[in-house]
Every structure is written in structure tokens, then in C-alpha cells.
Design a protein around this motif. Sequence first.
Motif, PDB file in Angstrom:
ATOM      1  N   MET A   1     -29.841  -2.854 173.857  1.00 48.45           N
ATOM      2  CA  MET A   1     -28.548  -2.905 174.540  1.00 48.45           C
ATOM      3  C   MET A   1     -27.577  -1.887 173.952  1.00 48.45           C
ATOM      4  SD  MET A   1     -28.402  -5.002 177.038  1.00 48.45           S
ATOM      5  CE  MET A   1     -26.645  -5.188 177.199  1.00 48.45           C
ATOM      6  N   ARG A   2     -27.691  -1.702 172.647  1.00 48.38           N
ATOM      7  CA  ARG A   2     -26.853  -0.734 171.972  1.00 48.38           C
ATOM      8  C   ARG A   2     -27.047   0.641 172.592  1.00 48.38           C
ATOM      9  NH1 ARG A   2     -28.380  -0.026 165.797  1.00 48.38           N
ATOM     10  NH2 ARG A   2     -27.829  -2.209 165.530  1.00 48.38           N
ATOM     11  N   GLU A   3     -28.319   1.003 172.741  1.00 42.04           N
ATOM     12  CA  GLU A   3     -28.630   2.301 173.331  1.00 42.04           C
ATOM     13  C   GLU A   3     -28.179   2.355 174.781  1.00 42.04           C
ATOM     14  OE1 GLU A   3     -32.763   2.707 172.508  1.00 42.04           O
ATOM     15  OE2 GLU A   3     -32.330   2.950 170.355  1.00 42.04           O
ATOM     16  N   GLU A   4     -28.348   1.202 175.464  1.00 44.06           N
ATOM     17  CA  GLU A   4     -27.964   1.127 176.871  1.00 44.06           C
ATOM     18  C   GLU A   4     -26.453   1.353 177.031  1.00 44.06           C
ATOM     19  OE1 GLU A   4     -29.368   1.676 179.929  1.00 44.06           O
ATOM     20  OE2 GLU A   4     -30.909   0.600 178.811  1.00 44.06           O
ATOM     21  N   ILE A   5     -25.692   0.667 176.192  1.00 45.01           N
ATOM     22  CA  ILE A   5     -24.237   0.816 176.253  1.00 45.01           C
ATOM     23  C   ILE A   5     -23.844   2.258 175.960  1.00 45.01           C
ATOM     24  CG2 ILE A   5     -22.082   0.211 175.085  1.00 45.01           C
ATOM     25  CD1 ILE A   5     -23.117  -2.606 174.811  1.00 45.01           C
ATOM     26  N   LYS A   6     -24.476   2.805 174.948  1.00 43.23           N
ATOM     27  CA  LYS A   6     -24.187   4.191 174.579  1.00 43.23           C
ATOM     28  C   LYS A   6     -24.504   5.125 175.753  1.00 43.23           C
ATOM     29  CE  LYS A   6     -23.019   7.407 171.818  1.00 43.23           C
ATOM     30  NZ  LYS A   6     -21.613   7.509 171.483  1.00 43.23           N
ATOM     31  N   ARG A   7     -25.645   4.863 176.401  1.00 40.49           N
ATOM     32  CA  ARG A   7     -26.067   5.718 177.511  1.00 40.49           C
ATOM     33  C   ARG A   7     -25.086   5.617 178.678  1.00 40.49           C
ATOM     34  NH1 ARG A   7     -28.509   5.502 181.983  1.00 40.49           N
ATOM     35  NH2 ARG A   7     -28.895   3.258 181.936  1.00 40.49           N
ATOM     36  N   ILE A   8     -24.748   4.360 179.027  1.00 37.91           N
ATOM     37  CA  ILE A   8     -23.801   4.157 180.133  1.00 37.91           C
ATOM     38  C   ILE A   8     -22.476   4.822 179.810  1.00 37.91           C
ATOM     39  CG2 ILE A   8     -22.471   2.423 181.393  1.00 37.91           C
ATOM     40  CD1 ILE A   8     -24.822   0.489 180.842  1.00 37.91           C
ATOM     41  N   GLN A   9     -22.071   4.662 178.578  1.00 39.92           N
ATOM     42  CA  GLN A   9     -20.787   5.231 178.170  1.00 39.92           C
ATOM     43  C   GLN A   9     -20.820   6.754 178.278  1.00 39.92           C
ATOM     44  OE1 GLN A   9     -19.878   6.923 175.110  1.00 39.92           O
ATOM     45  NE2 GLN A   9     -17.716   6.937 175.729  1.00 39.92           N
TER      46      GLN A   9
ATOM     47  N   GLN B   1     -24.108 -13.087 177.337  1.00 39.75           N
ATOM     48  CA  GLN B   1     -23.467 -11.893 176.834  1.00 39.75           C
ATOM     49  C   GLN B   1     -23.743 -10.697 177.745  1.00 39.75           C
ATOM     50  OE1 GLN B   1     -24.426 -11.439 172.678  1.00 39.75           O
ATOM     51  NE2 GLN B   1     -22.240 -11.459 172.319  1.00 39.75           N
ATOM     52  N   ARG B   2     -24.960 -10.629 178.237  1.00 33.70           N
ATOM     53  CA  ARG B   2     -25.301  -9.505 179.107  1.00 33.70           C
ATOM     54  C   ARG B   2     -24.603  -9.617 180.454  1.00 33.70           C
ATOM     55  NH1 ARG B   2     -31.521  -9.274 178.882  1.00 33.70           N
ATOM     56  NH2 ARG B   2     -31.374 -11.341 177.939  1.00 33.70           N
ATOM     57  N   VAL B   3     -24.433 -10.858 180.927  1.00 37.98           N
ATOM     58  CA  VAL B   3     -23.662 -11.038 182.158  1.00 37.98           C
ATOM     59  C   VAL B   3     -22.223 -10.550 181.935  1.00 37.98           C
ATOM     60  CG1 VAL B   3     -22.778 -12.685 183.836  1.00 37.98           C
ATOM     61  CG2 VAL B   3     -25.040 -13.015 182.856  1.00 37.98           C
TER      62      VAL B   3
ATOM     63  N   GLN C   1     -24.450  -3.911 196.148  1.00 35.95           N
ATOM     64  CA  GLN C   1     -25.385  -2.977 195.539  1.00 35.95           C
ATOM     65  C   GLN C   1     -25.044  -2.767 194.066  1.00 35.95           C
ATOM     66  OE1 GLN C   1     -28.037  -2.182 197.197  1.00 35.95           O
ATOM     67  NE2 GLN C   1     -28.748  -1.359 195.247  1.00 35.95           N
ATOM     68  N   ARG C   2     -23.749  -2.609 193.800  1.00 36.30           N
ATOM     69  CA  ARG C   2     -23.339  -2.369 192.414  1.00 36.30           C
ATOM     70  C   ARG C   2     -23.668  -3.561 191.528  1.00 36.30           C
ATOM     71  NH1 ARG C   2     -17.550   0.641 192.996  1.00 36.30           N
ATOM     72  NH2 ARG C   2     -17.053  -0.168 190.945  1.00 36.30           N
ATOM     73  N   VAL C   3     -23.457  -4.767 192.061  1.00 36.40           N
ATOM     74  CA  VAL C   3     -23.771  -5.965 191.278  1.00 36.40           C
ATOM     75  C   VAL C   3     -25.255  -5.975 190.933  1.00 36.40           C
ATOM     76  CG1 VAL C   3     -23.956  -8.470 191.355  1.00 36.40           C
ATOM     77  CG2 VAL C   3     -21.888  -7.344 192.190  1.00 36.40           C
ATOM     78  N   LYS C   4     -26.080  -5.682 191.938  1.00 32.95           N
ATOM     79  CA  LYS C   4     -27.522  -5.727 191.707  1.00 32.95           C
ATOM     80  C   LYS C   4     -27.951  -4.671 190.700  1.00 32.95           C
ATOM     81  CE  LYS C   4     -29.055  -8.106 195.757  1.00 32.95           C
ATOM     82  NZ  LYS C   4     -29.100  -7.911 197.201  1.00 32.95           N
ATOM     83  N   ASP C   5     -27.409  -3.449 190.878  1.00 35.50           N
ATOM     84  CA  ASP C   5     -27.766  -2.373 189.951  1.00 35.50           C
ATOM     85  C   ASP C   5     -27.387  -2.739 188.524  1.00 35.50           C
ATOM     86  OD1 ASP C   5     -28.664  -1.025 192.079  1.00 35.50           O
ATOM     87  OD2 ASP C   5     -26.970   0.371 192.240  1.00 35.50           O
ATOM     88  N   MET C   6     -26.161  -3.258 188.396  1.00 33.10           N
ATOM     89  CA  MET C   6     -25.659  -3.573 187.064  1.00 33.10           C
ATOM     90  C   MET C   6     -26.484  -4.694 186.432  1.00 33.10           C
ATOM     91  SD  MET C   6     -23.694  -2.449 184.927  1.00 33.10           S
ATOM     92  CE  MET C   6     -22.728  -1.272 185.837  1.00 33.10           C
ATOM     93  N   ALA C   7     -26.826  -5.689 187.255  1.00 32.85           N
ATOM     94  CA  ALA C   7     -27.619  -6.809 186.733  1.00 32.85           C
ATOM     95  C   ALA C   7     -28.980  -6.320 186.252  1.00 32.85           C
ATOM     96  CB  ALA C   7     -27.786  -7.876 187.804  1.00 32.85           C
ATOM     97  N   ASN C   8     -29.580  -5.417 187.024  1.00 30.97           N
ATOM     98  CA  ASN C   8     -30.872  -4.878 186.607  1.00 30.97           C
ATOM     99  C   ASN C   8     -30.741  -4.057 185.337  1.00 30.97           C
ATOM    100  OD1 ASN C   8     -32.323  -6.040 188.663  1.00 30.97           O
ATOM    101  ND2 ASN C   8     -31.913  -4.336 190.073  1.00 30.97           N
ATOM    102  N   LEU C   9     -29.661  -3.325 185.266  1.00 26.85           N
ATOM    103  CA  LEU C   9     -29.437  -2.464 184.110  1.00 26.85           C
ATOM    104  C   LEU C   9     -29.395  -3.274 182.817  1.00 26.85           C
ATOM    105  CD1 LEU C   9     -28.833   0.513 183.465  1.00 26.85           C
ATOM    106  CD2 LEU C   9     -26.430  -0.112 183.405  1.00 26.85           C
ATOM    107  N   VAL C  10     -28.699  -4.412 182.855  1.00 25.29           N
ATOM    108  CA  VAL C  10     -28.616  -5.213 181.631  1.00 25.29           C
ATOM    109  C   VAL C  10     -29.746  -6.244 181.562  1.00 25.29           C
ATOM    110  CG1 VAL C  10     -26.138  -4.922 181.379  1.00 25.29           C
ATOM    111  CG2 VAL C  10     -27.004  -6.860 182.660  1.00 25.29           C
ATOM    112  N   GLY C  11     -30.649  -6.183 182.540  1.00 20.37           N
ATOM    113  CA  GLY C  11     -31.851  -7.005 182.443  1.00 20.37           C
ATOM    114  C   GLY C  11     -31.667  -8.470 182.776  1.00 20.37           C
TER     115      GLY C  11
END
Lengths: 347, 356
Positions: free
Chosen positions: B176-184, B144-146, B116-126
Motif C-alpha cells: 500500500m505504501r508503494e501504491e500510495i506513493k505511485r498514486i501520489q 483502512q483501505r476503504v 466507474q471511479r468508485v470501481k477503479d479506486m476499489a480495485n486499486l486498493v484491493g
Amino acid sequence: MRNFFKKIKKSIKDFLWDVRKKIKIRQRKIGAYLDERNLNIATKFPGWAKALLYLSPALIVLAIFTFWPIFNAFRLVLYEGYNMTDNTITGYTIFGNFIKVINDESFIFPAQHTQGTAIVNTLLIVFISVPISIFLALFISVALNSIKPLKGFFQTIYFLPYVTNTIAIGLVIAYMFKSDGGLINQIFGLGEFSWIERGSEHWSAMFVLIFYSIWGSLAFKIMVFLTSIQGIDKQYYQAASIDATPRRRIFSRITVPLISPMIFYILVTSVIGAFKIYNHIVALFGVTGKPEGVNFTMQSIVMYIYKYIDGGGNNLSIAAAGSLILFSIILILTLVQMQASKKRVHY
Amino acid sequence: MELRLENLTKIFTNKTGTDTTAVDKLDITIESGTLVGLLGPSGCGKSTTLFMIAGLIKPTSGKIFFGDDNVTRLAAEKRGIGLVFQNYALYPHMTVYKNILFPLENMDVARDEAIQRVKDMANLVGIGELLDRKPAQLSGGQQQRVAIARALVKRPRVLLLDEPLSNLDARLRLQMREEIKRIQRETGITTIFVTHDQEEAMSISDKMVVLDFGVQQQYAGPQEMYNNPGNLFVAKFLGNPPINTLESKIKNKYLMINDQKFMKVDLPDGTYDIGMRPENFRAASEDSEMKIEVDIKEIFHIGRDTMIHFDFNDQNMRALVDSDAVTADSKKITLTIKKERVYIFDKKTGKVIDHA
Ligand SMILES: Nc1ncnc2c1ncn2[C@@H]1O[C@H](COP(=O)(O)OP(=O)(O)OP(=O)(O)O)[C@@H](O)[C@H]1O
Ligand SMILES: [Mg+2]
């Protein structure tokens, strides 16, 4: 002094550079000349014709020393009562010679009161010594790769068997396994246990033979594996260590898959090599493969074939039949391996 | 978790015995849950710093603390960090799915949860649709996203990103910048983000470290660093268009520009390096305190603003001014700048001199 050598080196390099330049210019001129007259082989001939031209020396050698003998094997196998001296035959047969081989004593079925047959011995060697030696070679190369001090020293040690004569190693092994005061018997306190001499058993002789063939083939495998392991990008190991991967899993999930093409190459060639085992057996058990005073034979398929080649005459047809049987076993096994490897080998 | 570097130094010695000081006495404390941008030109020791924190390179001297634990000698395996390599280092023989799953295989995570975590993470980074591909079948940006997904999926204590967005196009990079910031933000993972793109660093970081030749130049919040650069290097490194720099004399407590008294400063006479950001100039009004009239050499209209070129002490300068301050055939303009936006640097050390 150093300057002097530097100067010499420089002038040699300059000279080579100029020569290369001149050759290039000459080539271009010749090319242009030929083009003008529409004679340029390099551009006129289609690609495959050029390839054939370049391959022809190798093809000619192969034809004489490989294809012609193979063709002859097929020819001989069809003969009945072939006489080499006056080149006559008494008739033709399709399966006759194969049936003779299969029913021959000590090929598939053991002779009375003896253990071991050519097929059984060969298969034992192939299916025991090849996997063991590949695994051992893998482990040793990984270990060798991870040690830093004395790396060259250890690599040399493991490579020594490769530059040493098979027969010489065989003699040493035979000496180690001697019943009377042999190293192995002394170390393990086995008294005068007979491994390969008078009164020994099939299994112990086979054990020594497998030990010997593994040892003899290890060096080359280690060299190939070590070179390919050293070619793996260090980053994969860094990534794996960041992910807290245990050594065992690094080995099985990263090292092995990344060198799988090499492992596969070694597997195929070792299986073929093991099927053709001959030298090792001669070194330990003599040309008959049957030491005095034992009730087994160690002969392999190739030894069986040689025995009939020596016999001459009609025996040649039997040898040919034996070779073709060996050939088909190897062919089938190699095809099976190639099929099985498709999923597991990552190019 | 707080991350502290004490006097961290790395000296590489090559076979001929010459030393390269890749990282020089780094002293940084990164507060728990912050995202710190590590910024500097190519070869300044960013990756080396990251690798030391990760445990892949042994420091020559100095200490690394995770919270109160001294981890300087701890093996990389035990540090529980996530690292995105500069060149991804994806396992070439594994599919994207297996690449992302791999870190979880080494942890006690239930299989269902791991998947589940793999799938969620993969979707998150598109990259949700690319799970069955091998890395060689992906574009640089997808790889890079992988790599980012692989680092994040194990929810590390410390996340280290070595130029993780360098291969993405502008739009994706922003996203991705915003995504990383959000995840962080959401996970509160203490994060170090290496980049040589100052704009990226400024937009994503809570705080930034600027390195040059392995030496820490300044450690401060992005805006703070931008407004109050500690030295000439930092001033030059930040900002686009870059800061104007020029040499200038101070005579009798006056900063001289184009042989005019430009600004009163309480500094001894001598030659100084001066920095003024293009966007800090204004067209002067009647009551402006400091002003100077310059000959306009060139005018560029760039969207909302207008960039004009002119000379200060024979050095080419740029200023961003309001579009209505100049017309196409303006020949002269009178400019002003706030006193605290004129940076004066020591000629020898490059350090900023407080003159306000
Ligand atoms: N293994 C090594 N041996 C010797 N010198 C090295 C080694 N690794 C890095 N260096 C040197 O250390 C310095 C810092 O390298 P580093 O890789 O940390 O730079 P970087 O800031 O990451 O640069 P970039 O932005 O180009 O990735 C460089 O001068 C480099 O040449
Ligand atoms: Mg780097």
C-alpha cells in the motif's frame, strides 16, 4: 474544612469497598457450601428456569392487569344480552357485536347531519399528527443540537410540555383558539372565527386537535432524538464536512440513518399512542366529543369504547368488540411498519 | 498546489482551565506535488496539525495557505481536501460502495463516471470484492483501505493521511505504501502522510517533518535528515536499530572515549552528548585514521550483518559490522567510524554542533 470532607468521603468509600469485598467472600463461601451438597440453584437450574424465576413478578402483574382483561374482552365479545348485575346472558354470537359496532352511528359511518366518525377522526390524528410531529421533532432536535449558547435553556423550553398536564395544556390551547379574543384570532386578524366552539366546522376543530396533539407529543420525541443525536460520533460529521456535504444531505444521509432505530421506536409507539387518543379530545371538546351547537363529532375509537363501558350491561360486549377492532388495527399497522422498516433501519 | 503553514499554533483549553499546546508555532512550506511525512511520537500533535489543515480544528493562531490563498478561516467543505482519519470514520450504515461514492455525490460528476471511479479506486486498493459489505463486516486493514479509497476518489487538491497503514500486515503495508506513493506521483497531489513509524516515513516521503510536543524539530529530505540530524531528538527518533548515544568529554580538543583520545575536534572543553549510528562503525584496518579497541560483550548474527555489543564510557553500544570481521569467539575488535558520522550535540539544547 475541605480536607475534612475529603477524609469523610474517603472513609465512606473505603467502607463500601470493604463491604463489597466481604459480601463477595460470603457469596463464594455460600456457593461452595451449596455446591458441596448439590443444592446450588444458581448452577443446578437450567437457564430458562432462572429467567422465568426472575421474570415472574412482572409476569404475575401482567397476567392480572393485561392478559386477564384481554381474555375477558374475547369472552365478552361472544355474549349476547349480557347483564353485569346478575351475570346472565341471553345467548352467544360470533360476529354479532362486531356488526353492531360497525353499523353503529358515528363509528365508521357518520350519523345524519353530522361530520366525523370515531374511525375517521382517529385515523386523521394518526396519519397527520404522527408524521408531522416526528419530522418537527427531528428538525428541532437537529437545530437544538447545533446551537451552542443557551443550549440548556432551549432544551428546557422544549421539554416543558412533557412535565405539564395534558388537560392543562388543552385548556390553554382552547383558550388560544377562542373565538372571542383568542390569541390566534388576534394574531391572524380572523375576527371572531369559531375554531372549536358553537358554529365551528369539523376541519377547524380537527386542525386544533392535531395542533394540540403534535405540541403535546413533541417534547418527549425531541428528548429522545436529541439524546441519540448527541450520541453520534462527531467523526462522521467531520468526514461529511471534508466531503463538502450540504446540510440537507448530512441530515438525510447521516443523522437520520444513524438514529433510525430510535426514529422507528418513536414511530411505532406514537402510532399506538395516537390510536388511543382520548385525553386530548376530552380536554378540548368534553367527554362526549361533541361541543354544543356543532354538526360534527370529535370522538375517537377509545372514546367510543368508553361510552359503552359507561353504559354497562350488554353495552360491555360492544365495548369489547370496539377494543378488539382497535387492537387488530394497531397490530396490523405495527406489523406493516416492522416489515417496512427492515431495509431502512440500521442497527 | 503549494501548502504553507505560518506560525501555526493550537492550544487546547480544557474545562478546568489548563492549557495543552498541541501544536507550537509550526512553519512549514510544502512544495506543490510533494509527499511530506509528518513524523513524531504519540501525542505530539500530528493529528491536530492535520485537522487544522483540513479545517476541522480552528487554529489558535497562525495561518494556512493553499497556494496563494489564505484558507485559515475557510470552512472544511470549501477546502477540497481528502482526509483519511486515524480511525477511518467510515459511515457505518453505508456499504463500502456507498461510502466511496459518497464524496462524489456532492460533486458535479456524471453518475456513470462516478460509478466507474468508485470501481477503479476499489480495485486499486484491493477491495473490489467487498463493495457490498458494511464497514462492521470488514477487518481493520480492509476498513483502512476503504478509507483511503474514499479520500482518493474525489481527486483532492491536498491529501491528508493520518496513519493510514497502521492496521495492515507487513506485506500489505509495503504494498500500500508503494501504491500510495505511485498514486501520489501520478496525480501530483500534494500529500501529507502522518505516521509514527520512522521507517515508513523515510521510505515514502519526499521530505519529512519531525514533531515533538508540537514543536517542529527538523524539516528535510529523509536521507538528509538521517545523515545530518538537526538535534538529538531527531537522531534518536530515526534509524533502526536506534542510534547509540552517550555522554562524553572533550578535553584539549580531543573527544575522549574510554579514557582514550578518540577524535580531534575543534570544540571547547566540556561534556557533550554524542551519537553514533550502529551501521556507521567499521572494523578498522591498518590505515584507519580514528580507531579504538573494545571488548566485545555479545555477538548477534542477524542475516548479512553481525551486531556486536560493547561499552563506550560505561554505556552499552551497538555496532553492525561485516560478518567476517568477527568470529564466534572474538573477544576484542578494533572499530572505526567516519568523522562526519560522529554527531556531537549540545548538552543543554540538544542541537547538533558542526565539527567537521
Ligand atoms: N480536543 C482536545 N482537547 C484537549 N487536548 C487535546 C485535544 N485533542 C488533542 N489534544 C492533545 O493534544 C496533543 C496532540 O494530540 P494529537 O491527537 O494531535 O496527537 P498525535 O500526534 O496525533 O498522536 P497519535 O500518534 O497518538 O495519534 C495531545 O497531548 C492530546 O492530548
Ligand atoms: Mg493522531
